[in-house]
Design a protein around this motif. Sequence first.
Motif, mmCIF file in Angstrom:
data_model
loop_
_atom_site.group_PDB
_atom_site.id
_atom_site.type_symbol
_atom_site.label_atom_id
_atom_site.label_comp_id
_atom_site.label_asym_id
_atom_site.label_seq_id
_atom_site.Cartn_x
_atom_site.Cartn_y
_atom_site.Cartn_z
ATOM 1 N N GLN A 1 17.060 2.504 -0.756
ATOM 2 C CA GLN A 1 17.210 1.560 -1.853
ATOM 3 C C GLN A 1 15.995 1.583 -2.784
ATOM 4 O O GLN A 1 15.918 0.792 -3.715
ATOM 5 C CB GLN A 1 17.408 0.146 -1.296
ATOM 6 N N ASP A 2 15.052 2.472 -2.510
ATOM 7 C CA ASP A 2 13.834 2.530 -3.303
ATOM 8 C C ASP A 2 14.110 3.096 -4.693
ATOM 9 O O ASP A 2 14.918 4.013 -4.859
ATOM 10 C CB ASP A 2 12.783 3.393 -2.605
ATOM 11 N N VAL A 3 13.419 2.563 -5.679
ATOM 12 C CA VAL A 3 13.515 3.093 -7.037
ATOM 13 C C VAL A 3 12.673 4.359 -7.166
ATOM 14 O O VAL A 3 13.038 5.285 -7.893
ATOM 15 C CB VAL A 3 13.066 2.026 -8.056
ATOM 16 N N VAL A 4 11.557 4.401 -6.473
ATOM 17 C CA VAL A 4 10.696 5.581 -6.422
ATOM 18 C C VAL A 4 10.524 5.961 -4.964
ATOM 19 O O VAL A 4 10.297 5.098 -4.112
ATOM 20 C CB VAL A 4 9.333 5.284 -7.087
ATOM 21 N N TRP A 5 10.647 7.246 -4.644
ATOM 22 C CA TRP A 5 10.530 7.680 -3.259
ATOM 23 C C TRP A 5 9.552 8.848 -3.159
ATOM 24 O O TRP A 5 9.316 9.584 -4.106
ATOM 25 C CB TRP A 5 11.900 8.079 -2.699
ATOM 26 N N ARG A 6 8.977 9.006 -1.975
ATOM 27 C CA ARG A 6 7.937 9.998 -1.721
ATOM 28 C C ARG A 6 8.527 11.354 -1.354
ATOM 29 O O ARG A 6 9.598 11.441 -0.765
ATOM 30 C CB ARG A 6 7.024 9.527 -0.587
ATOM 31 N N TYR A 7 7.754 12.397 -1.644
ATOM 32 C CA TYR A 7 8.073 13.743 -1.183
ATOM 33 C C TYR A 7 7.874 13.808 0.325
ATOM 34 O O TYR A 7 6.855 13.356 0.863
ATOM 35 C CB TYR A 7 7.155 14.731 -1.893
ATOM 36 N N SER A 8 8.852 14.380 1.015
ATOM 37 C CA SER A 8 8.815 14.379 2.475
ATOM 38 C C SER A 8 7.700 15.257 3.040
ATOM 39 O O SER A 8 7.320 15.099 4.204
ATOM 40 C CB SER A 8 10.164 14.853 3.033
ATOM 41 N N VAL B 1 3.156 -4.608 -24.818
ATOM 42 C CA VAL B 1 3.866 -4.364 -23.571
ATOM 43 C C VAL B 1 5.180 -5.143 -23.600
ATOM 44 O O VAL B 1 5.180 -6.379 -23.623
ATOM 45 C CB VAL B 1 3.011 -4.789 -22.359
ATOM 46 N N LYS B 2 6.288 -4.433 -23.600
ATOM 47 C CA LYS B 2 7.603 -5.075 -23.663
ATOM 48 C C LYS B 2 8.056 -5.568 -22.290
ATOM 49 O O LYS B 2 8.610 -6.664 -22.161
ATOM 50 C CB LYS B 2 8.631 -4.096 -24.231
ATOM 51 N N PHE B 3 7.838 -4.735 -21.278
ATOM 52 C CA PHE B 3 8.240 -5.072 -19.916
ATOM 53 C C PHE B 3 7.198 -4.517 -18.957
ATOM 54 O O PHE B 3 6.560 -3.499 -19.233
ATOM 55 C CB PHE B 3 9.615 -4.479 -19.571
ATOM 56 N N ARG B 4 7.093 -5.172 -17.804
ATOM 57 C CA ARG B 4 6.097 -4.777 -16.811
ATOM 58 C C ARG B 4 6.541 -5.274 -15.444
ATOM 59 O O ARG B 4 6.933 -6.434 -15.298
ATOM 60 C CB ARG B 4 4.758 -5.378 -17.211
ATOM 61 N N THR B 5 6.479 -4.424 -14.446
ATOM 62 C CA THR B 5 7.047 -4.785 -13.153
ATOM 63 C C THR B 5 6.268 -5.887 -12.441
ATOM 64 O O THR B 5 5.051 -5.807 -12.319
ATOM 65 C CB THR B 5 7.113 -3.562 -12.218
ATOM 66 N N GLN B 6 7.012 -6.877 -11.976
ATOM 67 C CA GLN B 6 6.425 -7.876 -11.093
ATOM 68 C C GLN B 6 6.259 -7.317 -9.684
ATOM 69 O O GLN B 6 5.186 -7.439 -9.086
ATOM 70 C CB GLN B 6 7.285 -9.143 -11.063
ATOM 71 N N PRO B 7 7.277 -6.677 -9.090
ATOM 72 C CA PRO B 7 7.082 -5.980 -7.814
ATOM 73 C C PRO B 7 6.433 -4.615 -8.069
ATOM 74 O O PRO B 7 6.574 -4.035 -9.140
ATOM 75 C CB PRO B 7 8.504 -5.793 -7.266
ATOM 76 N N TYR B 8 5.747 -4.109 -7.087
ATOM 77 C CA TYR B 8 5.229 -2.745 -7.200
ATOM 78 C C TYR B 8 6.361 -1.732 -7.000
ATOM 79 O O TYR B 8 7.412 -2.047 -6.432
ATOM 80 C CB TYR B 8 4.106 -2.493 -6.190
ATOM 81 N N LEU B 9 6.107 -0.508 -7.455
ATOM 82 C CA LEU B 9 7.006 0.613 -7.182
ATOM 83 C C LEU B 9 6.614 1.340 -5.899
ATOM 84 O O LEU B 9 7.471 1.786 -5.147
ATOM 85 C CB LEU B 9 6.994 1.604 -8.346
ATOM 86 N N LEU B 10 5.323 1.510 -5.693
ATOM 87 C CA LEU B 10 4.793 2.113 -4.466
ATOM 88 C C LEU B 10 3.540 1.357 -4.051
ATOM 89 O O LEU B 10 2.712 1.013 -4.916
ATOM 90 C CB LEU B 10 4.419 3.584 -4.683
ATOM 91 N N THR B 11 3.386 1.133 -2.774
ATOM 92 C CA THR B 11 2.159 0.561 -2.232
ATOM 93 C C THR B 11 1.751 1.375 -1.016
ATOM 94 O O THR B 11 2.612 2.024 -0.392
ATOM 95 C CB THR B 11 2.354 -0.924 -1.860
ATOM 96 N N PRO B 12 0.485 1.418 -0.665
ATOM 97 C CA PRO B 12 0.071 2.243 0.474
ATOM 98 C C PRO B 12 0.785 1.833 1.763
ATOM 99 O O PRO B 12 0.623 0.720 2.249
ATOM 100 C CB PRO B 12 -1.436 1.971 0.564
ATOM 101 N N PRO C 1 -9.559 3.794 1.986
ATOM 102 C CA PRO C 1 -8.230 3.452 2.486
ATOM 103 C C PRO C 1 -7.417 2.632 1.486
ATOM 104 O O PRO C 1 -7.955 1.953 0.613
ATOM 105 C CB PRO C 1 -8.525 2.625 3.745
ATOM 106 N N ASN C 2 -6.093 2.738 1.622
ATOM 107 C CA ASN C 2 -5.152 1.872 0.905
ATOM 108 C C ASN C 2 -5.203 2.068 -0.612
ATOM 109 O O ASN C 2 -5.391 1.118 -1.371
ATOM 110 C CB ASN C 2 -5.380 0.405 1.271
ATOM 111 N N VAL C 3 -5.014 3.320 -1.037
ATOM 112 C CA VAL C 3 -5.025 3.628 -2.466
ATOM 113 C C VAL C 3 -3.834 4.505 -2.834
ATOM 114 O O VAL C 3 -3.620 5.556 -2.230
ATOM 115 C CB VAL C 3 -6.325 4.345 -2.894
ATOM 116 N N ILE C 4 -3.081 4.063 -3.836
ATOM 117 C CA ILE C 4 -2.131 4.895 -4.577
ATOM 118 C C ILE C 4 -2.569 4.852 -6.027
ATOM 119 O O ILE C 4 -2.652 3.775 -6.624
ATOM 120 C CB ILE C 4 -0.687 4.391 -4.414
ATOM 121 N N PHE C 5 -2.877 6.022 -6.604
ATOM 122 C CA PHE C 5 -3.508 6.090 -7.920
ATOM 123 C C PHE C 5 -2.787 7.144 -8.763
ATOM 124 O O PHE C 5 -3.092 8.336 -8.693
ATOM 125 C CB PHE C 5 -4.982 6.455 -7.750
ATOM 126 N N PRO C 6 -1.783 6.749 -9.576
ATOM 127 C CA PRO C 6 -1.039 7.730 -10.384
ATOM 128 C C PRO C 6 -1.879 8.264 -11.531
ATOM 129 O O PRO C 6 -2.565 7.509 -12.223
ATOM 130 C CB PRO C 6 0.149 6.913 -10.901
#
Length: 322
Positions: free
Chosen positions: A14-21, A252-263, A274-279
């Motif tokens: 159900q994820d909007v963004v998913w990780r490479y396996s 900024v027109k829209f901005r996510t309240q939930p995250y898309l990815l978190t560590p 530790p605990n970093v996702i940095f696009p």
Amino acid sequence: MSSIPWQDKPEGSQDVVWRYSENPIIKRDAIPTSNSIFNSAVVPFKEGFAGVFRCDNKAVQMNIFAGFSNDGINWNINENPIDFKAADEAQVLGDYKYDPRVIFIEDRYWITWCEGHNGPTIGIGYTYDFVEFFQCESAFLPFNRNGVLFPKKINGKYAMMSRPSDNGHTPFGDIYMSYSPDMKYWGEHRHMMSPTAFKDSAWQCTKVGAGSVPFLTNEGWLMFYHGVINTCNGFRYAMGSAILDENNPHIVKFRTQPYLLTPSEPYEQIGDVPNVIFPCASLQDVEADKVTIFYGAADTVVALAFGYISEILEFTKSNSIV
């Protein structure tokens, strides 16, 4: 150009963004001298892809290196850092270079990074071929980080996002937009995005920073950004998305309240930081409705995530805090 890296959404996800396996795609020791390789940027180049990679060496000196790939997943990174040329030799003698972004504008590939000149500021350079590189004047006074250019001029001017900061790992940070007629003189600074109130969206309540180079959609510019919360275990970096006005992108027109990815994977939770996702980059196939996101994980390795552009746009609009 090769097709962008892609892996279909896992069945039942159900994820909007998913990780490479097969993450991470670039490990910390991909070149002999590296302690870690992360927070790096890529672009289409010739029949494949080129990139600029943050490689901290085993003395933990921070520098940026060029690399090449046929498929965007398997990379050959040069073993020596980029050797910039500049009219003012002092410009290439900064204390460090890290967290690059790269984008093609008009006739060349522009690179931005965090440059150490009496504190962190935004370095700018360019290349035509990823062999010869030229360094320009720094964009701003210290202290500043996360300089991200737009891929085309806005109302006749270059546009760049940045995050004014201080000399350390700041417990604050807003995104600003600046404009330039020539990539040298920057002004018309506009406030763009602030951290949220803790009660509204805690994952991004301490600071925010521009991530990947934005790309244009039918809703406006889509950008992936990082947000930070200061926890009892230190800073935690997660990823969200924002839709910016096409003609006035500091709006900024829209901005996510939930995250898309978190560590949540071991390579994101365990590492030098530790605990970093940095696009830092994304590749798009707009006709196929696909986007591939490159991100640094735990300040140690490079990883990939995927999404459908239309789903990300809809999620951002439907879950916006703006």
